[in-house]
Design a protein around this motif. Structure first.
Motif, PDB file in Angstrom:
ATOM      1  N   LEU A  45       0.665  -1.088  -0.047  1.00  0.00           N
ATOM      2  CA  LEU A  45       0.041   0.037   0.089  1.00  0.00           C
ATOM      3  C   LEU A  45       0.940   1.202   0.138  1.00  0.00           C
ATOM      4  O   LEU A  45       0.644   1.885  -0.636  1.00  0.00           O
ATOM      5  N   VAL A  46       2.049   1.179   0.891  1.00  0.00           N
ATOM      6  CA  VAL A  46       3.017   2.467   0.768  1.00  0.00           C
ATOM      7  C   VAL A  46       3.480   2.715  -0.365  1.00  0.00           C
ATOM      8  O   VAL A  46       3.464   3.811  -0.830  1.00  0.00           O
ATOM      9  N   ARG A  55       1.081   3.963  -2.905  1.00  0.00           N
ATOM     10  CA  ARG A  55       0.770   5.310  -2.798  1.00  0.00           C
ATOM     11  C   ARG A  55       1.860   6.259  -3.344  1.00  0.00           C
ATOM     12  O   ARG A  55       1.571   7.281  -3.981  1.00  0.00           O
ATOM     13  N   TRP A  56       2.818   6.059  -2.926  1.00  0.00           N
ATOM     14  CA  TRP A  56       4.047   6.939  -2.858  1.00  0.00           C
ATOM     15  C   TRP A  56       4.357   6.929  -4.465  1.00  0.00           C
ATOM     16  O   TRP A  56       4.920   7.909  -5.248  1.00  0.00           O
ATOM     17  N   PHE A 114       2.424   6.899  -6.923  1.00  0.00           N
ATOM     18  CA  PHE A 114       1.756   8.051  -7.370  1.00  0.00           C
ATOM     19  C   PHE A 114       2.010   9.520  -6.992  1.00  0.00           C
ATOM     20  O   PHE A 114       2.185  10.250  -7.647  1.00  0.00           O
ATOM     21  N   VAL A 115       1.959   9.629  -5.541  1.00  0.00           N
ATOM     22  CA  VAL A 115       2.038  10.520  -5.050  1.00  0.00           C
ATOM     23  C   VAL A 115       3.404  11.397  -5.145  1.00  0.00           C
ATOM     24  O   VAL A 115       3.387  12.736  -5.422  1.00  0.00           O
ATOM     25  N   ALA A 144       3.727  12.631  -8.871  1.00  0.00           N
ATOM     26  CA  ALA A 144       2.700  13.972  -8.965  1.00  0.00           C
ATOM     27  C   ALA A 144       2.988  15.201  -8.289  1.00  0.00           C
ATOM     28  O   ALA A 144       2.932  16.207  -8.802  1.00  0.00           O
ATOM     29  N   THR A 145       3.690  14.800  -6.901  1.00  0.00           N
ATOM     30  CA  THR A 145       3.951  16.105  -6.304  1.00  0.00           C
ATOM     31  C   THR A 145       5.011  16.933  -6.965  1.00  0.00           C
ATOM     32  O   THR A 145       4.919  18.279  -7.021  1.00  0.00           O
ATOM     33  N   LEU A 153      -4.981  16.497 -12.287  1.00  0.00           N
ATOM     34  CA  LEU A 153      -4.099  15.917 -11.465  1.00  0.00           C
ATOM     35  C   LEU A 153      -5.029  15.303 -10.089  1.00  0.00           C
ATOM     36  O   LEU A 153      -4.731  14.310  -9.798  1.00  0.00           O
ATOM     37  N   ALA A 154      -5.670  16.194  -9.718  1.00  0.00           N
ATOM     38  CA  ALA A 154      -6.726  15.853  -8.832  1.00  0.00           C
ATOM     39  C   ALA A 154      -7.688  14.704  -8.988  1.00  0.00           C
ATOM     40  O   ALA A 154      -7.861  13.760  -8.324  1.00  0.00           O
ATOM     41  N   TYR A 197      -5.472  11.469  -9.215  1.00  0.00           N
ATOM     42  CA  TYR A 197      -5.290  11.203  -7.996  1.00  0.00           C
ATOM     43  C   TYR A 197      -6.586  10.323  -7.451  1.00  0.00           C
ATOM     44  O   TYR A 197      -6.581   9.000  -6.831  1.00  0.00           O
ATOM     45  N   ILE A 198      -7.787  10.864  -7.512  1.00  0.00           N
ATOM     46  CA  ILE A 198      -8.841  10.431  -6.888  1.00  0.00           C
ATOM     47  C   ILE A 198      -9.230   9.067  -7.572  1.00  0.00           C
ATOM     48  O   ILE A 198      -9.860   8.029  -6.923  1.00  0.00           O
ATOM     49  N   ALA A 213      -7.018   6.511  -6.202  1.00  0.00           N
ATOM     50  CA  ALA A 213      -7.145   6.321  -4.818  1.00  0.00           C
ATOM     51  C   ALA A 213      -8.289   5.296  -4.804  1.00  0.00           C
ATOM     52  O   ALA A 213      -8.401   4.272  -3.869  1.00  0.00           O
TER      53      ALA A 213
END
Lengths: 98, 580
Positions: A10-11, A14-15, A17-18, A21-22, A68-69, A72-73, A76
């Motif tokens: 999971l971690v 997430r990272w 993508f995040v 993207a950040t 981008l939002a 992400y959604i 997620a």
């Protein structure tokens, strides 16, 4: 829980993508003031009538933020949530097992 | 009697009735939601938008664009893009790990007393900075609604000058009235108040944008032709061009173009500050789970973004239809203003006046002015309520109960009394600060910038490290919070600030202090974590990280609702009203 393969997955998901993207949105965002200051002539160039590059680039920031939002959604809801649910189920099973 | 003022008071009275009704209605529903179902994502999204879009957005940005053209639009861009950081890194983990205030998340890992004290300082500093901007906006509104007020009341405020500060009569009057309403009304910063206000604000902006577009026959090209025809007096640049607010190639600082540094520094504060605003973070504790937190950010981004796109039409519209030279509270017979009286916070109300006159005659102009002023006033009132709540809860909950009176029983009445006193103190300080620094006629957006810098330098590093850095400890958290806050305020004080007439050679060259203050906050947090580790290992912080880590990602063990004891709360919607 932290050591389980499920949680680590999971971690990582997430990272994966995040993180990019950040970095992408920060670079894209700061490109605006930097270009305004260093390529001022280019940014002042009119594209359509009196609408210039600077304004269009600023508008594109809104589109970038919304896209981008949205991405992400979607990610997620379809990827992170099921992975998190797997970890929660595992935790529940362990609680019953112990 | 002034027609506009009468209309304004009428619209404000209706707004207060609606919000009062909504607040009372919410007393049962909130409890019901808090019991575990939670506020729906879209509702919270509207409420975030309501909490976020303040005088700085509604009056400030349009004013900056009307006076400085394109450069003012940077605020709109930054304040929307900022939500990506909130969405990616803060909203969901905060929801999963937090309880009620930002400090609760920190105190979960760190030693409670020092961390809560430092967090209270940072929260109050951010809230006071943000409140200053609201006071500036509200003061401007009063100046245009009652143009003679300042002159009439001036003798009564002479005492303040002899005490070493200069109170602005309009700001003092409206500020005190607002604080009384918020404090006596029990700080109604409920979700519904913010929702009502967000809808009004969007409605007002859409109406004005439509009128601007109708004026130009929906011809965007013609709209921009007119905006570009407006030239800046100093630089002779067209208003659509960057480089008016901060002039490129004028001066260099540290070997780099000063204007470029100002813009980057501003951008850093705008894009990094939002994720550290206490009153926005508090919003994520009102939803049932991480998914709802995520959805609410998406809704907020849709609303806030649409509003900010409209600010460019409102700002450029005010520049070409009203004109900078005509934007002040008391224009002379020819409609011109004295340079010292120019007030960009009045761009929106005066644009409304001009458009109203054009489409509906003189009365229409008065009416639209009153309407937009009332919407702005309601906006300010709602934001002040939210800020007061954040500041008061930081002091009363985080500091008074958990630090000063730690270990003692504190009655609810005592807590409420402390919260009210805090609210009054923050209000008075922000009135004085807003009156001084020459900010009275300056854009509310510029002033709000200070709050964003403090939030980004003090709160953001500590929040991110608490959530994602295993070795982070109490020392680092306290140093980050205090170091960031003090550095931001200090640089602002010794720098040129946002005064209309800045000093010639300030000790710090930039009015936007983020480029130094924000990295300083991060460095403080890292360095003192290392120092703290040398002094004494913070075992608790590291142990608890393993819990907070799992919780942040999965929501395991997260608070089921907003209240501390969900078991005693009603679980059905049919429970009769419990008041008070």
């Amino acid at each position: 829980m932290e050591q389980t393969e499920e949680f680590k997955q999971l971690v990582r998901a997430r990272w994966r993508f995040v993180g990019p993207a950040t970095v992408f949105f920060l670079v894209y965002y700061f490109l605006l003031p930097v270009l305004n200051g260093t390529a001022t002539g280019f940014m002042r160039t009119n594209v359509i009538g009196n609408i210039n590059v600077a304004y269009l680039f600023a508008l594109s920031q809104f589109v970038m933020a919304w896209v981008l939002a949205g991405l992400y959604i979607r990610q997620a809801n379809h990827v992170f949530d099921p992975l998190a649910e797997r970890v929660r189920q595992l935790a529940r099973r362990r609680e019953i097992g112990s | 009697m002034n027609i506009t003022l009468t209309l304004f008071l009428f619209v404000v009275a209706i707004t207060l009735l609606i919000t009062g009704w909504a607040a009372r209605r919410s007393s049962t529903t909130i409890q019901f939601w808090a019991a575990g179902r939670g506020i729906r994502g879209w509702q919270n999204g509207l409420a975030i938008a309501g909490d976020y879009m303040s005088a700085a957005s509604f009056l400030g940005i349009a004013g900056l664009i009307a006076f400085n053209g394109y450069d003012g639009f940077m605020y709109s861009v930054g304040w929307l893009v900022a939500y990506l950081l909130v969405l990616f890194l803060v909203a969901e983990p905060m929801r999963n790990t937090g309880k009620f205030t930002m400090a609760d998340t920190l105190a979960y890992r760190m030693r409670a007393v020092p961390v809560r004290s430092a967090a209270a300082v940072a929260t109050i500093a951010v809230s006071a900075g943000y409140m200053m901007a609201q006071m500036v906006g509200a003061g401007s509104l009063v100046k245009i609604l009652i143009p003679t007020l300042d002159a009439t009341l001036k003798p009564y405020f002479a005492w303040s000058t002899s005490l070493g500060f200069k109170l602005d009569p309009s700001i003092a009057m409206v500020g005190v009235l607002m604080m009384i309403y918020v404090i006596a009304g029990g700080m109604v910063a409920t979700t519904w108040v913010q929702i009502v206000k967000a809808v009004m604000l969007m409605g007002g902006a859409i109406l004005l944008t439509l009128l601007v577009l109708i004026h130009f026959g929906f011809n965007i090209g013609s709209f921009f032709d007119h905006a570009a025809a407006v030239k800046d007096a100093k630089t002779q640049l067209p208003f659509t061009s960057p480089g008016i607010l901060y002039k490129y190639g004028e001066k260099s600082v540290w070997g780099v173009d000063k204007a470029l540094l100002e813009n980057i520094s501003l951008g850093m504060a705008l894009v990094l500050g939002t994720a550290g605003l206490p009153h926005i973070l508090m919003r994520f504790f009102t939803v049932p789970n991480a998914k709802a937190a995520r959805t609410s950010v998406a809704w907020a981004m849709g609303l806030i973004g649409s509003f900010y796109v409209m600010t460019s039409f409102l700002g450029f519209g005010a520049a070409s239809l009203v004109g900078k030279a005509h934007i002040c509270a008391k224009p002379d017979a020819a409609g011109k203003c004295a340079t010292a009286a120019l007030n960009n916070n009045l761009s929106m109300p005066l644009l409304a006046n001009t458009l109203g006159k054009e489409f509906f005659g003189t009365f229409g102009g008065e009416f639209l002015l009153a309407l937009i002023a009332a919407v702005a006033f309601a906006t300010i009132l709602a934001v002040v309520a939210g800020l007061t709540l954040a500041a008061a809860s930081a002091f009363s909950h985080d500091f008074y109960v958990n630090v000063i009176r730690a270990g003692h029983d504190v009655t609810e009445r005592e807590q409420v009394r402390v919260a009210r006193i805090t609210a009054a103190a923050v209000g008075i300080v922000s009135i004085i600060l807003a009156s001084g620094t020459g900010a009275t006629t300056n854009a509310a957006a510029l002033v709000a910038g200070l709050a964003f810098v403090i939030a980004a330098s003090a709160n953001l590093p500590v929040i991110l490290f608490t959530l994602f850095w295993k070795r982070f400890n109490t020392w680092g958290a306290v140093a980050g919070l205090l170091g960031g806050t003090l550095m931001a305020i200090w640089l602002y004080v010794i720098g040129p600030g946002f005064s209309v007439a800045p000093p010639k050679n300030p000790a710090f060259p930039l009015s936007n202090v983020g480029i130094v203050a924000i990295p300083f906050g991060f460095v403080c947090a890292v360095v003192f974590t290392w120092v703290g580790g040398l002094v004494k290992a913070d075992r608790l912080a590291e142990e608890r990280f393993h819990e907070i880590d799992v919780r942040a990602y999965t929501g395991l063990g997260a608070e089921p609702g907003t209240v501390e004891e969900p078991s005693v709360m009603p679980r059905t919607a049919t429970r009769p009203q419990t008041s008070g």
